[in-house]
Write an enzyme that holds these catalytic residues in place. Sequence first.
Site, PDB file in Angstrom:
ATOM      1  CB  ALA A  61      -4.456   3.272   5.416  1.00  0.00           C
ATOM      2  N   GLY A 100      -4.639   1.239   0.445  1.00  0.00           N
ATOM      3  CA  GLY A 100      -4.356   2.633   0.091  1.00  0.00           C
ATOM      4  C   GLY A 100      -3.132   2.768  -0.791  1.00  0.00           C
ATOM      5  CD  GLU A 103      -8.080   2.868  -1.930  1.00  0.00           C
ATOM      6  OE1 GLU A 103      -9.208   3.346  -2.094  1.00  0.00           O
ATOM      7  OE2 GLU A 103      -7.632   2.529  -0.821  1.00  0.00           O
ATOM      8  CD  GLU A 123      -8.365  -0.753   0.857  1.00  0.00           C
ATOM      9  OE1 GLU A 123      -8.416  -1.727   0.075  1.00  0.00           O
ATOM     10  OE2 GLU A 123      -7.883   0.346   0.519  1.00  0.00           O
TER      11      GLU A 123
HETATM   12  C1  LIG Z   1      -8.423   4.765   4.793  1.00  0.00           C
HETATM   13  C2  LIG Z   1      -8.604   4.657   3.288  1.00  0.00           C
HETATM   14  C3  LIG Z   1      -8.620   3.283   2.774  1.00  0.00           C
HETATM   15  C4  LIG Z   1      -7.363   2.577   2.901  1.00  0.00           C
HETATM   16  C5  LIG Z   1      -7.251   1.537   3.763  1.00  0.00           C
HETATM   17  C6  LIG Z   1      -6.039   0.735   3.831  1.00  0.00           C
HETATM   18  O1  LIG Z   1      -5.079   0.896   3.108  1.00  0.00           O
HETATM   19  S1  LIG Z   1      -6.056  -0.493   4.981  1.00  0.00           S
HETATM   20  C7  LIG Z   1      -4.493  -1.279   4.822  1.00  0.00           C
HETATM   21  C8  LIG Z   1      -4.452  -2.151   3.638  1.00  0.00           C
HETATM   22  N1  LIG Z   1      -3.194  -2.844   3.595  1.00  0.00           N
HETATM   23  C9  LIG Z   1      -3.090  -4.169   3.775  1.00  0.00           C
HETATM   24  O2  LIG Z   1      -4.054  -4.874   3.921  1.00  0.00           O
HETATM   25  C10 LIG Z   1      -1.702  -4.735   3.764  1.00  0.00           C
HETATM   26  C11 LIG Z   1      -1.352  -5.272   5.118  1.00  0.00           C
HETATM   27  N2  LIG Z   1       0.008  -5.765   5.166  1.00  0.00           N
HETATM   28  C12 LIG Z   1       0.376  -6.932   4.608  1.00  0.00           C
HETATM   29  O3  LIG Z   1      -0.393  -7.621   3.984  1.00  0.00           O
HETATM   30  C13 LIG Z   1       1.794  -7.369   4.812  1.00  0.00           C
HETATM   31  O4  LIG Z   1       2.290  -6.706   5.956  1.00  0.00           O
HETATM   32  C14 LIG Z   1       2.742  -7.080   3.628  1.00  0.00           C
HETATM   33  C15 LIG Z   1       2.382  -8.008   2.471  1.00  0.00           C
HETATM   34  C16 LIG Z   1       2.646  -5.645   3.176  1.00  0.00           C
HETATM   35  C17 LIG Z   1       4.209  -7.372   4.071  1.00  0.00           C
HETATM   36  O5  LIG Z   1       4.282  -8.678   4.537  1.00  0.00           O
HETATM   37  P1  LIG Z   1       5.582  -9.186   5.322  1.00  0.00           P
HETATM   38  O6  LIG Z   1       5.355 -10.629   5.573  1.00  0.00           O
HETATM   39  O7  LIG Z   1       6.762  -8.756   4.589  1.00  0.00           O
HETATM   40  O8  LIG Z   1       5.600  -8.390   6.692  1.00  0.00           O
HETATM   41  P2  LIG Z   1       4.552  -8.446   7.905  1.00  0.00           P
HETATM   42  O9  LIG Z   1       3.165  -8.722   7.443  1.00  0.00           O
HETATM   43  O10 LIG Z   1       5.115  -9.263   8.986  1.00  0.00           O
HETATM   44  O11 LIG Z   1       4.564  -6.911   8.351  1.00  0.00           O
HETATM   45  C18 LIG Z   1       5.734  -6.320   8.873  1.00  0.00           C
HETATM   46  C19 LIG Z   1       5.330  -5.323   9.938  1.00  0.00           C
HETATM   47  O12 LIG Z   1       4.600  -4.268   9.323  1.00  0.00           O
HETATM   48  C20 LIG Z   1       3.359  -4.089   9.958  1.00  0.00           C
HETATM   49  N3  LIG Z   1       2.388  -3.677   8.928  1.00  0.00           N
HETATM   50  C21 LIG Z   1       2.156  -4.260   7.753  1.00  0.00           C
HETATM   51  N4  LIG Z   1       1.240  -3.560   7.063  1.00  0.00           N
HETATM   52  C22 LIG Z   1       0.910  -2.503   7.834  1.00  0.00           C
HETATM   53  C23 LIG Z   1       0.030  -1.420   7.667  1.00  0.00           C
HETATM   54  N5  LIG Z   1      -0.691  -1.269   6.543  1.00  0.00           N
HETATM   55  N6  LIG Z   1      -0.076  -0.542   8.643  1.00  0.00           N
HETATM   56  C24 LIG Z   1       0.646  -0.665   9.771  1.00  0.00           C
HETATM   57  N7  LIG Z   1       1.499  -1.669   9.983  1.00  0.00           N
HETATM   58  C25 LIG Z   1       1.636  -2.578   9.023  1.00  0.00           C
HETATM   59  C26 LIG Z   1       3.035  -5.455  10.545  1.00  0.00           C
HETATM   60  O13 LIG Z   1       2.117  -5.331  11.605  1.00  0.00           O
HETATM   61  C27 LIG Z   1       4.394  -5.913  10.991  1.00  0.00           C
HETATM   62  O14 LIG Z   1       4.666  -5.285  12.217  1.00  0.00           O
HETATM   63  P3  LIG Z   1       5.465  -6.065  13.369  1.00  0.00           P
HETATM   64  O15 LIG Z   1       4.674  -7.322  13.620  1.00  0.00           O
HETATM   65  O16 LIG Z   1       6.813  -6.339  12.780  1.00  0.00           O
HETATM   66  O17 LIG Z   1       5.455  -5.105  14.504  1.00  0.00           O
END
Ligand SMILES: CCC/C=C/C(=O)SCCNC(=O)CCNC(=O)[C@H](O)C(C)(C)COP(=O)([O-])OP(=O)([O-])OC[C@H]1O[C@@H](n2cnc3c(N)ncnc32)[C@H](O)[C@@H]1OP(=O)([O-])[O-]
Length: 719
Positions: A61, A100, A103, A123
């Site tokens: 998400a 998500g 999911e 999450e």
């Molecule tokens: C509601 C129903 C239930 C669902 C809930 C969910 O899914 S909750 C979500 C569950 N998901 C997670 O927990 C995954 C969270 N994400 C990660 O773990 C890592 O970003 C990665 C492994 C996907 C990529 O790693 P990497 O080292 O290659 O890259 P990086 O980490 O440097 O990110 C690059 C840029 O992308 C941005 N950004 C990233 N994700 C999101 C996002 N979801 N959204 C928005 N932005 C996001 C990040 O801020 C950064 O922005 P900046 O600073 O450039 O402006």
Amino acid sequence: MAQFTRVSRSVGLITLQNPPVNALSAVTRQGIVDAVKSALGDPKVKSVVICGQNGIFCGGADIKEFGTNITGPPLVPMIHAIEASNKPVVAAIEGSAFGGGLELALGCHYRVAHSKAKLGLTEVTLGLLPAAGGTQRLPRLIGVPAALNLITTGRHVTAAEALQLGIVDQVTDHNTVDEAVKFALSVAGKSLDARRISTYPCPRPSDVDALFEEVMQKVRQSARGAIAPIACVQAVRAAATLPYSQGMEREQELMATLFTSGQARALQYCFFAQRAVGRWSMPSGARWDTSKPRSIRKAAVIGLGTMGRGIAVALAQAGLSVVAVETQEKQFTEAKKMVSGMMERGAKRRGTAPPLDKITYSQNIQAVADVDLVIEAVFEDMALKEKVFQQLSTICKQGTFLCTNTSALDVDHLASQTRNPELVVGMHFFAPAHVMKLLEVVYGPRSSPQAVATAMQLGKKMGKVSVAVGNCRGFVGNRMLKPYLEQALFLLEEGATPELVDGALEEFGFALGVFKMSDLSGLDVGWKIRKGDGLVEPGLASGPSARIRQGRRYSPLGDLLCEQGRFGQKTGQGWYRYDKPGSRVARYDPWLHSFLEEYRTQHGIVARRMDQQEVLERCLYALINEGFRILEDGIAAGPEDIDIIYVFGYSWPRHRGGPMFYASMVGLAKVLKRLEHYHQAHPDIPYMQPCNLLRRLVASGSPPVHKWKEAIKKLRSQL
Ligand SMILES: CCC/C=C/C(=O)SCCNC(=O)CCNC(=O)[C@H](O)C(C)(C)COP(=O)([O-])OP(=O)([O-])OC[C@H]1O[C@@H](n2cnc3c(N)ncnc32)[C@H](O)[C@@H]1OP(=O)([O-])[O-]
């Protein structure tokens, strides 16, 4: 957005297109809904593949949408529609499928993953639960115990583990989308009755109540007050005990409470703060995006004590060639053995070969002549470090960066011992250096932006979260720790016990209270530093001056313990008693309690009762107040830098977002009021005097934490 095309004549290919991680924003969700409709409505399409552009399936998400007015189609019905489709849908998972994103993949009928892909229901790390059906589908697919493990920890699994667990159907080393398309062609027209996970019965453990009771107990213990892991257990329990539709209702109910919680805000703040600290800046105006790092291939570590050994291992594990120098024979032999052991254990955990050949050892400092960067990690003694820096400055080739691992000493003074002070920065690691994620990169007034950029990049390569900070005594972390430790001692003098203080801090969420932590690190470390600062006066002197040093209140309690040889865990006695030297279980020590009583009598202190609130306010607000001073002095560029240092280096509970975020949640006006109160009650404790910046932020209406940087800039320009 998402794009729909037809490939191999009969496969509908839906590509998520929302760089950089294909997060499921409102526009992307709408794009998926539209693309699915097109695919299902196209009679030529017999099966469907969902993939993400740029080598990443989906980062979940869109976290930026949380806390805003969310529009666009919701995830749950979108995923249900995919699962209900009468054409097979295959997820092609490259890069990451998190939250998500996974999911969405679980709503597909098949999953093909690249061998390098990572998957996880992450999450919980953002204070939420997998509320797009993840808590109900995953246990149905892989069983309750494995699902509980993944959902309550949010851990990432490799494609190989995902295959073993049954999360994916196929793993490939080739082009994932091509393989998924082949897969989709092979399953076209086949019955999907056995492929819709929501219709599976959830495997029911033999004794559900006992299993969940045990898991809940474990989760409560490790959660340290975080509420999301507990809600995750409750949601999985619903999967194990209720029909799918009721389980989904429970999942949504639990999510509703988490979604608006302060903990979710704190954890999501940490997520963005961790990334924001990479975009560093210096008061000179130098910045991350205008300063080019130099590539480092060969590095040296000087001094193979505890810190040096960890740093050498971390460098070697990051793929660098390392020259490890130790001049003392005994330490040299011991260190070689220890470093190899550390690398072997690490490699075994990761299932790789230990990079033993990356390190060469020497007892001669001349061996560092051709390295690109040196990290000095000798004993914390300025005269010794001065000598090392003078030597390095003449031995090393032109342009070698010289870094010090000092935890408090003046980096600029060390730079002044060299011919090229612009090449000198601090690289302050935390013990054990090959494990702890935090690195403070300390720049002095003469450090070049390139030296800072290089140290920051090297930190990243070593898997660290690096924060660039200015040069001052203790930098950010240890400078803020001082008033915190000091308050804890004053509380003991006034009537508290180590058990009361530690209990309050542990309940707040610290892994260890301040006294248990001091026992673990060794009380002699601080004693040596205080001796060096001329603060220690031997013996239990009485009279008012016994508790005043350099014109301010001072507690000699720690010094008195050290005089007794009580150095903490290593001697079996400190603020607590241990079964034997080196034991870890802290026990109540009657000796310590009589010692405190005797101390109070000698100094005419009447012990008073105090509650946990006073303990927390005095310890934490003193630390936070110093954080505001650090911001005022420009030592940290913003609150995020301080918070990340505390979360990654000092076990500050992440679900409280770091000390500065916590202050903003409590309310700056309240923090100010309580500091004023304690300063009035204890005018001899300068740390309690509210910092000017805090006063000014309150006067300007207490802006939210993400606006502080801007507010501080404005306040500075008004001076
Ligand atoms: C509601 C129903 C239930 C669902 C809930 C969910 O899914 S909750 C979500 C569950 N998901 C997670 O927990 C995954 C969270 N994400 C990660 O773990 C890592 O970003 C990665 C492994 C996907 C990529 O790693 P990497 O080292 O290659 O890259 P990086 O980490 O440097 O990110 C690059 C840029 O992308 C941005 N950004 C990233 N994700 C999101 C996002 N979801 N959204 C928005 N932005 C996001 C990040 O801020 C950064 O922005 P900046 O600073 O450039 O402006």
